[in-house]
Design a protein around this motif. Structure first.
Motif, PDB file in Angstrom:
ATOM      1  N   GLN A   1     -26.628  61.910  55.080  1.00  0.00           N
ATOM      2  CA  GLN A   1     -27.549  62.396  56.107  1.00  0.00           C
ATOM      3  C   GLN A   1     -28.251  63.661  55.625  1.00  0.00           C
ATOM      4  N   THR A   2     -29.476  63.837  56.101  1.00  0.00           N
ATOM      5  CA  THR A   2     -30.219  65.055  55.777  1.00  0.00           C
ATOM      6  C   THR A   2     -30.761  65.656  57.065  1.00  0.00           C
ATOM      7  N   ILE A   3     -31.111  66.920  56.985  1.00  0.00           N
ATOM      8  CA  ILE A   3     -31.679  67.626  58.120  1.00  0.00           C
ATOM      9  C   ILE A   3     -32.781  68.535  57.603  1.00  0.00           C
ATOM     10  N   GLU A   4     -33.844  68.679  58.402  1.00  0.00           N
ATOM     11  CA  GLU A   4     -34.904  69.601  58.017  1.00  0.00           C
ATOM     12  C   GLU A   4     -34.527  70.985  58.523  1.00  0.00           C
ATOM     13  N   TRP A   5     -34.479  71.955  57.640  1.00  0.00           N
ATOM     14  CA  TRP A   5     -34.068  73.312  57.966  1.00  0.00           C
ATOM     15  C   TRP A   5     -35.282  74.148  58.363  1.00  0.00           C
TER      16      TRP A   5
ATOM     17  N   GLU B   1     -37.610  72.700  54.294  1.00  0.00           N
ATOM     18  CA  GLU B   1     -36.948  71.851  53.296  1.00  0.00           C
ATOM     19  C   GLU B   1     -35.915  70.944  53.969  1.00  0.00           C
ATOM     20  N   SER B   2     -35.628  69.802  53.333  1.00  0.00           N
ATOM     21  CA  SER B   2     -34.572  68.908  53.803  1.00  0.00           C
ATOM     22  C   SER B   2     -33.324  69.116  52.967  1.00  0.00           C
ATOM     23  N   TYR B   3     -32.199  69.242  53.646  1.00  0.00           N
ATOM     24  CA  TYR B   3     -30.909  69.464  52.977  1.00  0.00           C
ATOM     25  C   TYR B   3     -29.899  68.458  53.486  1.00  0.00           C
ATOM     26  N   PRO B   4     -28.899  68.117  52.663  1.00  0.00           N
ATOM     27  CA  PRO B   4     -27.810  67.275  53.157  1.00  0.00           C
ATOM     28  C   PRO B   4     -27.081  68.017  54.277  1.00  0.00           C
ATOM     29  N   VAL B   5     -26.639  67.294  55.306  1.00  0.00           N
ATOM     30  CA  VAL B   5     -25.938  67.902  56.433  1.00  0.00           C
ATOM     31  C   VAL B   5     -24.537  67.305  56.533  1.00  0.00           C
TER      32      VAL B   5
ATOM     33  N   ARG C   1     -22.868  71.602  60.070  1.00  0.00           N
ATOM     34  CA  ARG C   1     -23.210  71.594  61.489  1.00  0.00           C
ATOM     35  C   ARG C   1     -21.939  71.438  62.315  1.00  0.00           C
TER      36      ARG C   1
END
Length: 90
Positions: free
Chosen positions: A33-37, A41-45, A15
């Motif tokens: 930290q994770t983010i919902e794409w 799905e949730s991925y590390p950001v 990001r």
């Protein structure tokens, strides 16, 4: 390839905070930290300062160097201007 010597290669979101842009790619980078794409799905950001979306070279906002002024300053300092006997034509 030896097992257990290489870091895990997995999907990660990078990001760019300056441009407000994020992209999903595969990497060995890690983050707590994770983010919902967009796919749910949730991925590390991983937050980065600059990417191709905000870098001046890629956005066309790069400054140009005053090369003419540098050449003129060099010629004043060291001679070599036209007709001063330097180079193949002088």
């Amino acid at each position: 390839m030896q097992q257990d010597k290489h870091p895990e290669y997995r999907p990660v979101v990078f990001r760019d905070r300056a441009a407000g842009y994020a992209f999903l790619t595969r990497s060995t980078a890690t983050s707590e930290q994770t983010i919902e794409w967009d796919d749910g799905e949730s991925y590390p950001v991983v937050d980065v300062e600059i990417s191709s979306e905000s870098h001046p070279f890629y956005t066309g906002k790069a400054r140009t160097v005053d090369s003419e002024g540098r050449v003129a300053r060099f010629e004043r300092r060291y001679g070599g201007g036209p007709g001063e006997g330097s180079g193949p034509t002088g």
